[in-house]
Design an enzyme around this catalytic site. Structure first.
Site, PDB file in Angstrom:
ATOM      1  N   ALA A  15       3.302 -13.255 -11.153  1.00  0.00           N
ATOM      2  CA  ALA A  15       3.434 -12.528 -12.641  1.00  0.00           C
ATOM      3  C   ALA A  15       2.357 -12.044 -13.164  1.00  0.00           C
ATOM      4  O   ALA A  15       1.362 -12.924 -13.377  1.00  0.00           O
ATOM      5  CB  ALA A  15       4.056 -13.608 -13.456  1.00  0.00           C
TER       6      ALA A  15
ATOM      7  N   GLY B 137       1.399  -2.003 -17.077  1.00  0.00           N
ATOM      8  CA  GLY B 137       1.941  -2.133 -15.865  1.00  0.00           C
ATOM      9  C   GLY B 137       0.726  -1.594 -14.830  1.00  0.00           C
ATOM     10  O   GLY B 137       0.140  -2.414 -14.312  1.00  0.00           O
ATOM     11  N   SER B 138       0.537  -0.337 -14.735  1.00  0.00           N
ATOM     12  CA  SER B 138      -0.373   0.490 -13.901  1.00  0.00           C
ATOM     13  C   SER B 138      -1.823  -0.114 -14.354  1.00  0.00           C
ATOM     14  O   SER B 138      -2.582  -0.416 -13.850  1.00  0.00           O
ATOM     15  CB  SER B 138      -0.261   1.823 -13.738  1.00  0.00           C
ATOM     16  OG  SER B 138       0.710   2.196 -13.014  1.00  0.00           O
TER      17      SER B 138
ATOM     18  N   THR C 267       9.703 -10.223  -9.713  1.00  0.00           N
ATOM     19  CA  THR C 267      10.645 -10.640  -8.633  1.00  0.00           C
ATOM     20  C   THR C 267      10.675 -12.010  -8.366  1.00  0.00           C
ATOM     21  O   THR C 267       9.706 -12.790  -8.382  1.00  0.00           O
ATOM     22  CB  THR C 267      10.090  -9.798  -7.051  1.00  0.00           C
ATOM     23  OG1 THR C 267       9.939  -8.596  -7.533  1.00  0.00           O
ATOM     24  CG2 THR C 267      11.153  -9.915  -6.074  1.00  0.00           C
TER      25      THR C 267
ATOM     26  N   ARG D 275      29.883  13.252  13.659  1.00  0.00           N
ATOM     27  CA  ARG D 275      30.383  14.319  13.036  1.00  0.00           C
ATOM     28  C   ARG D 275      30.372  15.610  13.587  1.00  0.00           C
ATOM     29  O   ARG D 275      29.349  16.073  14.223  1.00  0.00           O
ATOM     30  CB  ARG D 275      29.377  14.104  11.635  1.00  0.00           C
ATOM     31  CG  ARG D 275      29.827  15.329  10.604  1.00  0.00           C
ATOM     32  CD  ARG D 275      31.224  15.162   9.869  1.00  0.00           C
ATOM     33  NE  ARG D 275      31.348  15.727   8.904  1.00  0.00           N
ATOM     34  CZ  ARG D 275      32.537  16.029   8.184  1.00  0.00           C
ATOM     35  NH1 ARG D 275      33.573  15.281   8.636  1.00  0.00           N
ATOM     36  NH2 ARG D 275      32.567  16.858   7.144  1.00  0.00           N
TER      37      ARG D 275
ATOM     38  N   GLY E 120      25.917  14.907   4.239  1.00  0.00           N
ATOM     39  CA  GLY E 120      26.677  15.885   3.417  1.00  0.00           C
ATOM     40  C   GLY E 120      27.017  14.979   1.930  1.00  0.00           C
ATOM     41  O   GLY E 120      26.625  13.990   1.608  1.00  0.00           O
TER      42      GLY E 120
ATOM     43  N   GLU F 170       4.105  -3.028  -6.994  1.00  0.00           N
ATOM     44  CA  GLU F 170       2.640  -3.425  -6.508  1.00  0.00           C
ATOM     45  C   GLU F 170       1.817  -1.936  -6.314  1.00  0.00           C
ATOM     46  O   GLU F 170       1.020  -1.836  -5.455  1.00  0.00           O
ATOM     47  CB  GLU F 170       2.917  -3.979  -4.950  1.00  0.00           C
ATOM     48  CG  GLU F 170       3.772  -5.257  -5.139  1.00  0.00           C
ATOM     49  CD  GLU F 170       3.587  -6.183  -4.102  1.00  0.00           C
ATOM     50  OE1 GLU F 170       2.671  -6.152  -3.221  1.00  0.00           O
ATOM     51  OE2 GLU F 170       4.510  -6.973  -3.710  1.00  0.00           O
ATOM     52  N   GLY F 171       1.940  -1.338  -7.150  1.00  0.00           N
ATOM     53  CA  GLY F 171       1.154  -0.360  -7.554  1.00  0.00           C
ATOM     54  C   GLY F 171       1.606   1.096  -7.204  1.00  0.00           C
ATOM     55  O   GLY F 171       2.218   1.416  -6.092  1.00  0.00           O
TER      56      GLY F 171
END
Length: 388
Positions: free
Chosen positions: A127, A134-135, A162, A275, A346, A370-371
């Site tokens: 954490a 953030g960054s 996470t 296909r 497609g 993680e960056g």
């Protein structure tokens, strides 16, 4: 398909096969439903622990496997190729909390946590980020102060964690110095948090585009009380520990991205063989061949860079630049390759009935967490000058 430029050892091939069989037999039948329902399956974590996949780089004295970084990444790629949500739980656990405890923990902290973490009895989390950082992680606001008894009191909110609502041990960063001149990366401590701590609670669980079977949550520290020995390492060094540990974490995210991209390539190649349009399999069309060739090249090049970075780490070389390069290249390859896979499918590729749609959604976050890719480029450029 085998895409490793550097041959695997016999042991690495055995572990790769074990990871592949586990993923195909115990994860693949459920991954679509887990993604649809945003369901985290703790029994899979238990099984990963039983097989040794949650203590791959921990020494045997802590019930780990004592393996090198490349072997761990080979296994992680196999899990990611089937379910990236399971892979990120495995990656975070192996790369961040276990390695931080191993490197900077006291003997008592290691004895308490590492063995159950290696066995999968305790799941780890990390954490660092917050709603406003953030960054710019060094601007975190979570505050840790001591009371008269020497215990720590933490106030703040962590974001995008996470395993946040399922973890049994969390390495959390909090500011230990209130002086204004220490508002940057200095004066931040790393704390060992368990969910039974008074004042700990789980906040909102995020409803994500991809990695839906991996819980991402807020963690709220509302006057959370921790004992004095919950501090990891030296006071004020937590941000340094976090940045050094992210070198490990970025290698894991690169392996996750490569697993996603490899799966997309394999699905696309198989689909192109089956296909038919204009009376012939579409793999015979030059436009499709060029796409598949470029996809295979990017996957193989990303893996080669990642494994070179892993080798450098195991030699004890500095890997900040290499890990950022590997993460940058692999994550952007994953996004590009999954986009091409959808194009090859497609209209069917846009439908949830086909697997490349999920791979596309799962790939995007590897360019962010993680960056971000932008942060990786900043790190790489700075390292160029640092080495000159």
């Amino acid at each position: 398909m085998s895409w490793a430029l550097i041959p695997l050892t016999d042991e690495q091939r055995q572990i790769q096969q074990m990871a592949r069989e586990f993923a195909q037999q115990e994860i693949a039948p459920h991954s679509e439903a887990w993604d649809r329902d945003a369901h985290f399956e703790r029994s899979v974590i238990d099984r990963l622990g039983e097989l040794g996949f949650l203590g791959m780089m921990l020494p045997e004295r802590y019930d780990g496997l004592g393996l090198d970084t490349r072997t761990y990444l080979v296994a992680l790629e196999e899990i990611a190729a089937v379910d990236a949500s399971v892979a990120v739980a495995m990656s975070v656990h192996n790369s961040l909390p276990t390695q931080m405890l191993l490197r900077w923990g006291t003997d008592a902290q290691k004895d308490r946590f590492l063995r159950p973490m290696a066995r999968g009895e305790m799941l780890g989390a990390f954490a660092l980020s917050e709603p406003e950082s953030g960054s710019d992680a060094a601007s975190l606001r979570t505050q840790a102060t001591r009371d008269a008894n020497g215990d720590w009191i933490l106030e703040g909110t962590k974001a995008w964690v996470t395993n946040g609502n399922t973890a049994d041990v969390i390495l959390a960063m909090a500011r230990t110095d209130t002086r204004e001149e220490r508002r940057g990366p200095r004066g931040i401590g790393a704390f060992i948090v368990t969910p039974d701590a008074p004042g700990f609670r789980v906040g909102a669980k995020e409803d994500k585009m991809g990695l839906r079977a991996s819980p991402t949550t807020q963690l709220i520290f509302d006057g959370m009380r921790l004992p004095a020995d919950a501090l990891l390492g030296e006071e004020g060094m937590g941000f340094v520990y976090a940045m050094q540990s992210l070198d490990n974490g970025r290698l894991g995210i690169a392996a996750q991205a490569i697993g996603i991209a490899r799966a997309a390539l394999e699905y696309a190649a198989a689909y192109a063989a089956d296909r038919r349009q204009f009376g012939t399999p579409i793999k015979e069309f030059e436009g499709i061949q060029f796409k598949l060739a470029d996809m295979a090249t990017r996957v193989t090049a990303s893996r080669a860079l990642l494994h070179a970075a892993a080798a450098a780490k195991d030699r004890g070389d500095p890997v900040t630049q290499f890990s950022s390069m590997a993460k940058l290249m692999a994550s952007e390859a994953a996004m590009w390759v999954t986009t091409q896979a959808i194009q090859i499918y497609g209209g069917y590729g846009y439908m949830k009935d086909y697997p490349v749609e999920r791979l596309f959604r799962d790939a995007k976050v590897t360019e962010i967490y993680e960056g971000t890719s932008e942060i990786q480029r900043i790190i790489i450029a700075r390292e160029l000058y640092a080495r000159s």
